[in-house]
Scaffold this motif. Structure first.
Motif, short mmCIF file in Angstrom:
data_model
loop_
_atom_site.label_atom_id
_atom_site.label_comp_id
_atom_site.label_asym_id
_atom_site.label_seq_id
_atom_site.Cartn_x
_atom_site.Cartn_y
_atom_site.Cartn_z
N SER A 221 17.52 4.73 26.40
CA SER A 221 18.84 5.23 25.99
C SER A 221 18.96 6.72 26.28
CB SER A 221 19.06 4.95 24.50
OG SER A 221 18.13 5.67 23.71
N LEU A 222 17.87 7.47 26.04
CA LEU A 222 17.87 8.90 26.37
C LEU A 222 17.88 9.13 27.88
CD1 LEU A 222 15.27 10.13 23.72
CD2 LEU A 222 17.76 10.40 23.64
N ILE A 223 17.18 8.26 28.60
CA ILE A 223 17.18 8.35 30.07
C ILE A 223 18.58 8.12 30.61
CG2 ILE A 223 16.42 7.17 32.17
CD1 ILE A 223 13.70 6.77 30.79
N LEU A 224 19.25 7.07 30.13
CA LEU A 224 20.60 6.76 30.62
C LEU A 224 21.58 7.88 30.27
CD1 LEU A 224 20.86 2.95 29.78
CD2 LEU A 224 20.64 4.00 32.04
N ARG A 225 21.44 8.46 29.08
CA ARG A 225 22.31 9.58 28.71
C ARG A 225 22.10 10.75 29.64
NH1 ARG A 225 21.83 12.54 22.91
NH2 ARG A 225 19.95 13.35 23.95
N ALA A 226 20.83 11.03 29.99
CA ALA A 226 20.53 12.13 30.91
C ALA A 226 21.03 11.83 32.32
CB ALA A 226 19.03 12.41 30.92
N VAL A 227 20.90 10.57 32.74
CA VAL A 227 21.32 10.19 34.10
C VAL A 227 22.82 10.35 34.27
CG1 VAL A 227 21.58 8.22 35.66
CG2 VAL A 227 19.36 8.69 34.60
N PHE A 228 23.58 9.87 33.30
CA PHE A 228 25.04 9.92 33.43
C PHE A 228 25.61 11.33 33.25
CE2 PHE A 228 24.58 5.34 32.36
CZ PHE A 228 25.10 4.85 33.56
N ARG A 229 24.75 12.27 32.87
CA ARG A 229 25.18 13.67 32.81
C ARG A 229 24.92 14.40 34.12
NH1 ARG A 229 23.10 15.76 26.83
NH2 ARG A 229 24.69 14.68 25.59
N LEU A 230 24.22 13.74 35.06
CA LEU A 230 23.95 14.37 36.35
C LEU A 230 25.25 14.55 37.12
CD1 LEU A 230 20.71 12.43 37.38
CD2 LEU A 230 20.87 14.77 36.54
N PRO A 231 25.37 15.63 37.87
CA PRO A 231 26.66 15.95 38.51
C PRO A 231 27.05 15.02 39.66
CG PRO A 231 24.97 17.54 39.15
CD PRO A 231 24.37 16.69 38.09
N SER A 232 26.09 14.61 40.47
CA SER A 232 26.43 13.82 41.66
C SER A 232 26.01 12.37 41.51
CB SER A 232 25.75 14.42 42.90
OG SER A 232 24.34 14.25 42.82
N GLN A 233 26.74 11.50 42.24
CA GLN A 233 26.44 10.08 42.20
C GLN A 233 25.09 9.78 42.87
OE1 GLN A 233 29.58 7.63 43.71
NE2 GLN A 233 28.43 5.72 43.49
N ASP A 234 24.78 10.52 43.93
CA ASP A 234 23.49 10.33 44.60
C ASP A 234 22.32 10.64 43.68
OD1 ASP A 234 24.72 9.56 46.92
OD2 ASP A 234 24.64 11.56 47.84
N ALA A 235 22.46 11.70 42.89
CA ALA A 235 21.40 12.05 41.95
C ALA A 235 21.24 10.98 40.88
CB ALA A 235 21.71 13.40 41.30
N ARG A 236 22.37 10.43 40.41
CA ARG A 236 22.31 9.36 39.41
C ARG A 236 21.64 8.12 39.99
NH1 ARG A 236 27.56 11.35 38.05
NH2 ARG A 236 28.54 9.70 39.30
N HIS A 237 22.03 7.79 41.22
CA HIS A 237 21.45 6.60 41.86
C HIS A 237 19.94 6.77 42.08
CE1 HIS A 237 21.15 3.09 44.45
NE2 HIS A 237 20.51 3.85 45.34
N LYS A 238 19.53 7.96 42.51
CA LYS A 238 18.10 8.21 42.73
C LYS A 238 17.32 8.12 41.43
CE LYS A 238 14.90 11.56 44.78
NZ LYS A 238 14.77 12.89 45.44
#
Length: 322
Positions: A221-238
């Motif tokens: 849950s903390l990982i997903l919260r951190a991922v969706f705060r990333l600015p770019s879609q590529d960074a989230r996907h990676k």
């Protein structure tokens, strides 16, 4: 009841029936079971060799993955060869001490694998939520201590089971309606009160595993919260792709285990042979699929396997015998 009836008596051997009711299908069932076992051993062995020999895989994530592979090999090897001996050679007998040893290792591997998955979730949490501090937090000293804690916890939780079984008098039957020994199944053959066995066997390991599941859920849950705060879609996907294989392995481990537990507890209308078949599949299917999942989803492992395979082909081509 006389005092003699309470004398602790351990039979020389237990008799494992395999899958009761499906004796006519034992040979046919043994074929996919054997193929899956061979695939599990080869896949996990290759994974371990690649992690050891490829320097770019000398990271905490792959250390925990190698622990997972070793656990999978031990889990399937503890149970499947005996099941195949029953199916092929009608070797139903198993010594009392060997049965208790099998109980110990089956349960240790189950609790240990759950702890390893928790350690891998913590690794992914640090890598994604605090990437700049990853090397400072997960030093090799810390990783070694986590590995030692996993082994120690698993051993300490399951070790009392040995004494819980050895204290019981077995004066009724020595026939185990299963293809391998497991704690409660063996305890039910005793002619004494097994309340302690039932409470300990179900509560202590299951509570520890449920705690692992809760902590894994919190981590993700903390990982997903951190991922969706990333600015770019590529960074989230990676970031999500680095967790994909681990999530698949988590589902392959916990979904069948809790399904098996719930069917044992509440599925009284489910035939016994279905329970036993599921138990046999549980100790071989996840160990077979885990290295495949990581091999498909992890680029570094794919490259490491290709590198090892290419080296072998090159060596064979250069050999005078090639």
């Amino acid at each position: 009841m006389t005092h003699a009836n309470f004398t602790i008596f351990h039979p020389a051997v237990f008799v494992l029936l395999g899958i009761p009711g499906w004796e006519a299908y034992h040979i046919w069932l043994s074929i996919p079971l054997c193929l899956m076992y061979i695939t599990a051993i080869l896949g996990n062995s290759i994974l371990i060799v690649v992690i050891i020999t490829e320097r770019n895989l000398h990271e905490p994530m792959y250390f925990f993955l190698s622990m997972l592979a070793i656990t999978d090999i031990l889990l399937s090897t503890t149970t499947v060869p005996k099941a195949l001996a029953i199916f092929w050679l009608h070797a139903h007998d198993i010594a009392f001490d060997a049965c208790v040893t099998q109980v110990f290792f089956v349960h240790v591997m189950f609790v240990g694998e759950s702890a390893i998955l928790l350690a891998m979730a913590f690794d992914r949490f640090v890598a994604i939520c605090a990437p700049l501090h990853y090397t400072a937090v997960l030093t090799w000293r810390v990783v070694g201590r986590i590995g030692l804690a996993i082994v120690t916890r698993s051993f300490c939780i399951i070790f009392p089971v040995i004494f819980l079984l050895k204290r019981l008098p077995f004066c009724r039957t020595n026939i185990v309606p299963h293809s391998y020994c497991e704690h409660i199944g063996v305890a039910r053959l005793a002619c004494a009160d097994i309340t302690v066995n039932i409470w300990y066997g179900f509560s202590v390991p299951i509570v520890m595993v449920i705690m692992d599941v809760i902590l894994i859920a919190v981590s993700y849950s903390l990982i997903l919260r951190a991922v969706f705060r990333l600015p770019s879609q590529d960074a989230r996907h990676k970031a999500l792709s680095t967790c994909g294989s681990h999530l698949c392995v988590i589902l392959m481990f916990y979904v069948p285990s809790f399904f098996t537990l719930l069917t044992h507890r509440f599925g009284r209308n489910i035939p016994r042979h279905v329970h036993i078949l599921l138990a046999n599949l549980y100790v071989v299917v996840p160990p077979m699929l885990n290295p495949i999942v990581y091999g498909v989803k992890t680029k570094q492992i794919r490259e490491g396997v290709a590198h090892r395979f290419f080296d072998i082909k090159t060596w064979c081509g250069a050999s005078p015998l090639g």
